[in-house]
Scaffold this active site. Sequence first.
Site, mmCIF file in Angstrom:
data_model
loop_
_atom_site.group_PDB
_atom_site.id
_atom_site.type_symbol
_atom_site.label_atom_id
_atom_site.label_comp_id
_atom_site.label_asym_id
_atom_site.label_seq_id
_atom_site.Cartn_x
_atom_site.Cartn_y
_atom_site.Cartn_z
ATOM 1 N N GLY A 46 0.839 -1.191 0.000
ATOM 2 C CA GLY A 46 0.000 0.000 0.000
ATOM 3 C C GLY A 46 0.879 1.248 0.000
ATOM 4 N N GLN A 51 3.239 9.954 0.827
ATOM 5 C CA GLN A 51 4.533 9.284 1.010
ATOM 6 C C GLN A 51 5.512 9.580 -0.121
ATOM 7 O OE1 GLN A 51 2.467 5.348 2.054
ATOM 8 N NE2 GLN A 51 4.376 5.213 3.175
ATOM 9 N N CYS A 93 6.040 0.043 7.244
ATOM 10 C CA CYS A 93 5.632 1.203 6.463
ATOM 11 C C CYS A 93 6.804 1.607 5.577
ATOM 12 C CB CYS A 93 5.263 2.345 7.414
ATOM 13 S SG CYS A 93 4.745 3.842 6.563
ATOM 14 N N LEU A 94 6.540 1.886 4.311
ATOM 15 C CA LEU A 94 7.632 2.267 3.403
ATOM 16 C C LEU A 94 8.313 3.559 3.849
ATOM 17 C CD1 LEU A 94 6.088 1.371 -0.090
ATOM 18 C CD2 LEU A 94 7.861 0.136 1.155
ATOM 19 N N HIS A 135 -4.435 1.671 7.586
ATOM 20 C CA HIS A 135 -3.061 2.186 7.664
ATOM 21 C C HIS A 135 -2.879 3.349 6.671
ATOM 22 C CE1 HIS A 135 1.511 1.356 7.732
ATOM 23 N NE2 HIS A 135 1.355 2.260 6.767
ATOM 24 N N GLU A 136 -3.362 3.140 5.437
ATOM 25 C CA GLU A 136 -3.179 4.169 4.407
ATOM 26 C C GLU A 136 -4.028 5.415 4.682
ATOM 27 O OE1 GLU A 136 -0.717 3.797 2.601
ATOM 28 O OE2 GLU A 136 -0.463 1.659 2.940
ATOM 29 N N HIS A 139 -2.354 7.651 6.946
ATOM 30 C CA HIS A 139 -1.364 8.501 6.261
ATOM 31 C C HIS A 139 -2.020 9.802 5.771
ATOM 32 C CE1 HIS A 139 2.438 6.412 6.074
ATOM 33 N NE2 HIS A 139 1.884 5.304 5.640
HETATM 34 NI NI NI Z 1 2.731 3.346 5.629
#
Ligand code: NI
Length: 173
Positions: A46, A51, A93-94, A135-136, A139
Amino acid sequence: MTVKKLIIVPDEILRKKSQSIEKVGQDEKKLVNDLFDTMYHHKGIGLAAIQVGIPKKIIVMDVLQKEKKNPLCFINPVIKKISSQKSKYEEGCLSIPNTFIEIERPKTCLVEYIDIYGKKKSMECDGLLSTCIQHEINHLDGKLIIDFLSKLKKDLIIKKLSKTKQNKDRILV
Ligand code: NI
């Protein structure tokens, strides 16, 4: 194919609140493609536009992650219903390298959004899909998985990541 540069903690851009999309135009479509390229490149499941530094309410996801792809795109997503039943996953998380945090979230949720063609849609999400979309959406609100931790643990992770960044710039000749 455009793999965009990922924004990493402690960059304050990640704390920005994303704005709703009025109309899905060429810019948004291009951004969605770039987000997919970036997500697949980094082997994430995701990714939110913030991000890559763009505060727009756009999320891409693919929880299959195998040879068979199942790309999903959510624009202006809103959670309408959550279950009282919970499920737990170790989330990464990226934007937070080498960090995994066990987080409990509602097991299912109903998400309303618009798709890439500007059509209103809704999706009942369960299990990994439910965790991932929550989660997204966090963000988009400037919230990160480290916010689920105590202040002490959170500060330790931020300190560690800040150091890693410094080390990268350091040269030895
Ligand atoms: Ni993340």
